[in-house]
Motif scaffolding. Structure first.
Motif, PDB file in Angstrom:
ATOM      1  N   CYS A  77       0.862  -1.183   0.000  1.00 58.97           N
ATOM      2  CA  CYS A  77       0.000   0.000   0.000  1.00 58.97           C
ATOM      3  C   CYS A  77       0.896   1.230   0.000  1.00 58.97           C
ATOM      4  N   TYR A  78       0.597   2.173  -0.884  1.00 60.95           N
ATOM      5  CA  TYR A  78       1.360   3.415  -0.938  1.00 60.95           C
ATOM      6  C   TYR A  78       0.399   4.574  -1.140  1.00 60.95           C
ATOM      7  N   VAL A  79       0.898   5.796  -0.980  1.00 64.33           N
ATOM      8  CA  VAL A  79       0.057   6.979  -1.087  1.00 64.33           C
ATOM      9  C   VAL A  79       0.627   7.913  -2.140  1.00 64.33           C
ATOM     10  N   ASP A  80      -0.122   8.120  -3.218  1.00 63.40           N
ATOM     11  CA  ASP A  80       0.266   9.070  -4.256  1.00 63.40           C
ATOM     12  C   ASP A  80       0.040  10.497  -3.778  1.00 63.40           C
ATOM     13  N   SER A  81       0.628  11.446  -4.470  1.00 62.57           N
ATOM     14  CA  SER A  81       0.485  12.851  -4.097  1.00 62.57           C
ATOM     15  C   SER A  81      -0.884  13.384  -4.497  1.00 62.57           C
ATOM     16  N   GLY A  82      -1.242  14.539  -3.925  1.00 59.74           N
ATOM     17  CA  GLY A  82      -2.490  15.198  -4.286  1.00 59.74           C
ATOM     18  C   GLY A  82      -3.642  14.856  -3.367  1.00 59.74           C
ATOM     19  N   ILE A  83      -4.694  15.670  -3.453  1.00 61.44           N
ATOM     20  CA  ILE A  83      -5.908  15.490  -2.660  1.00 61.44           C
ATOM     21  C   ILE A  83      -7.086  15.310  -3.613  1.00 61.44           C
ATOM     22  N   ALA A  84      -7.935  14.342  -3.327  1.00 62.10           N
ATOM     23  CA  ALA A  84      -9.081  14.037  -4.184  1.00 62.10           C
ATOM     24  C   ALA A  84     -10.142  15.125  -4.096  1.00 62.10           C
ATOM     25  N   ASP A  85     -10.813  15.365  -5.236  1.00 58.64           N
ATOM     26  CA  ASP A  85     -11.972  16.254  -5.214  1.00 58.64           C
ATOM     27  C   ASP A  85     -13.206  15.441  -4.834  1.00 58.64           C
ATOM     28  N   SER A  86     -14.366  16.083  -4.821  1.00 60.63           N
ATOM     29  CA  SER A  86     -15.579  15.417  -4.339  1.00 60.63           C
ATOM     30  C   SER A  86     -15.946  14.208  -5.195  1.00 60.63           C
ATOM     31  N   GLU A  87     -15.745  14.317  -6.503  1.00 66.50           N
ATOM     32  CA  GLU A  87     -16.074  13.199  -7.378  1.00 66.50           C
ATOM     33  C   GLU A  87     -15.126  12.028  -7.142  1.00 66.50           C
ATOM     34  N   GLU A  88     -13.846  12.327  -6.987  1.00 67.74           N
ATOM     35  CA  GLU A  88     -12.861  11.279  -6.708  1.00 67.74           C
ATOM     36  C   GLU A  88     -13.115  10.616  -5.368  1.00 67.74           C
TER      37      GLU A  88
END
Length: 411
Positions: free
Chosen positions: A386-397
């Motif tokens: 398990c890893y974590v990509d960069s960025g923050i999801a928007d409401s749709e994501e």
């Protein structure tokens, strides 16, 4: 600690009980609404899980066949439930406790980088950036808490290395919470409808329980904050999944915490079966280490690069296998005989004491036995990362992230 409000019987954190109860007396109308909401929640719990879906919620709160009335009741319920969830989050942000971690002067990864650079021979290393080592404690989580400790290690990296993650993780507290606080955050993620299958596996309750967790719960927790947590499934079993038409591995929905990693009492294997397992193991080892090397090498920092060691901007890897989980913080490659490269994983194990890690790394003596794991040790038929990509999801994501699936790599 969790207590029941004497007015509405809603469960809240003990530390926030007085503040919650006082709200009821500020407005008589609000008190009546809260009493009605508590009654609705009790009805819902007696009939069905309140998070099963909109149709269940509506059916629990009205016997009127009028569609408009049902829709109105459902909307009102969702509004009140959302307020309750927000209140729980607010309480937890204020009541969560910082995890106890031994401070290492200079940082674990800085000491490891120094050790790797001082080794003789020709080698190249890819390592992640800052991370704290969170060890399992005999008095708290010995034997079952490795998954939570790996989440804490990943969290320490994200809080230090990624400003966008620091803003959203754990209510913006800026620190790594202890295991009970993480358990409450996971329950809140389930309340938000993240990983419904997994929450059902745990009966929607994990707070205060000594239950094993895995990559699924790790991804669920981080995704609930809008982080892009991904799972990769390495599997040699025939029933694991199929290739899609374009030749890529089809996504696999993850079910349960670590069911397939728990030790089972299987009958003895024949010599031919063992030979086949050895062949699959060797093939799986190469697939796994190639993936890990390419993962860390795909996004590197120019600031800390030396001839021997390159610091990657990728997050560490939550590494799950049969009976245990650890955190991969890097990988070393050496030229072997012929054209075959030799790989060694660099791992932080929650089962090791931080004081031992620091002592051996600082003295540059004996650290290899605690940190290095050769490819020959990777003999399990199944692994998960398990890893974590960069960025923050928007409401749709965010809606898409609620379903926990994995990238399947067969070997």
């Amino acid at each position: 600690m969790i207590s029941s409000c004497p007015i509405c019987n809603i469960q809240v954190l003990t530390a926030e009980l007085e503040q919650h109860a006082n709200i009821h007396f500020e407005d008589d109308d609000q008190l009546q609404k809260d009493m009605e909401l508590a009654h609705q929640m009790a009805l819902a719990e007696s009939n069905t899980d309140i998070m099963d879906g909109p149709e269940h919620c509506a059916g629990s709160f009205t016997s009127d066949s009028n569609t408009q009335g049902a829709s109105s009741s459902h909307s009102e319920y969702l509004h009140h439930y959302g307020k309750l969830l927000d209140e729980q989050i607010s309480c937890l942000v204020g009541a969560q406790i910082r995890s106890k971690v031994q401070e290492v002067e200079g940082g674990i990864m800085s000491l490891l980088r120094s050790c790797l650079e001082s080794e003789g021979g020709s080698s190249t290393c890819m390592i992640s950036g800052y991370i704290e080592h969170h060890q399992s404690l005999p008095s708290e989580d010995k034997g079952w808490g490795c998954g939570w400790r790996n989440i804490q290690m990943l969290s320490s990296h994200l809080l230090k290395q990624r400003p966008e993650a620091r803003e959203v993780l754990f209510g913006g507290s800026g620190f790594v919470p202890d295991i009970p606080s993480l358990q409450r955050w996971l329950e809140i993620a389930w309340d938000k409808n993240f990983d419904i299958i997994g929450s059902n596996h745990f009966d929607n309750k994990v707070y205060g329980a000594k239950k094993w967790i895995g990559t699924t719960e790790c991804a669920t927790l981080f995704r609930s904050f809008g982080l892009h947590a991904r799972i990769v499934d390495f599997d040699s079993t025939e029933s694991s999944g199929l290739k899609s038409k374009n030749g890529k591995r089809a996504a696999s929905q993850v079910q349960g915490p670590m069911d397939k990693f728990l030790i089972k009492n299987n009958p003895p294997k024949s010599s031919s079966e063992l030979c086949q397992e050895d062949a699959e193991s060797m093939r799986g080892q190469q697939v796994l280490v190639d993936w890990i090397w390419n993962y860390f090498a795909s996004c590197c920092s120019d600031r800390f690069t030396t001839p021997r060691v390159t610091v990657s901007n990728k997050s560490p890897l939550y590494f799950q296998h049969q009976g245990h989980s650890r955190t991969i913080v890097g990988i070393q490659k050496k030229k072997g005989r012929g054209s075959q490269d030799q790989y060694t994983l660099l791992i932080l194990d929650p089962g090791h004491r931080t004081v031992d890690l620091e002592r051996t790394l600082r003295s540059k003596k004996g650290w290899q036995s605690l940190v290095k794991r050769g490819v020959h040790t990777l003999r399990k038929p199944q692994y998960q990362l398990c890893y974590v990509d960069s960025g923050i999801a928007d409401s749709e994501e965010m809606e898409q992230l609620k379903t926990i699936d994995s990238i399947l790599v067969r070997f």
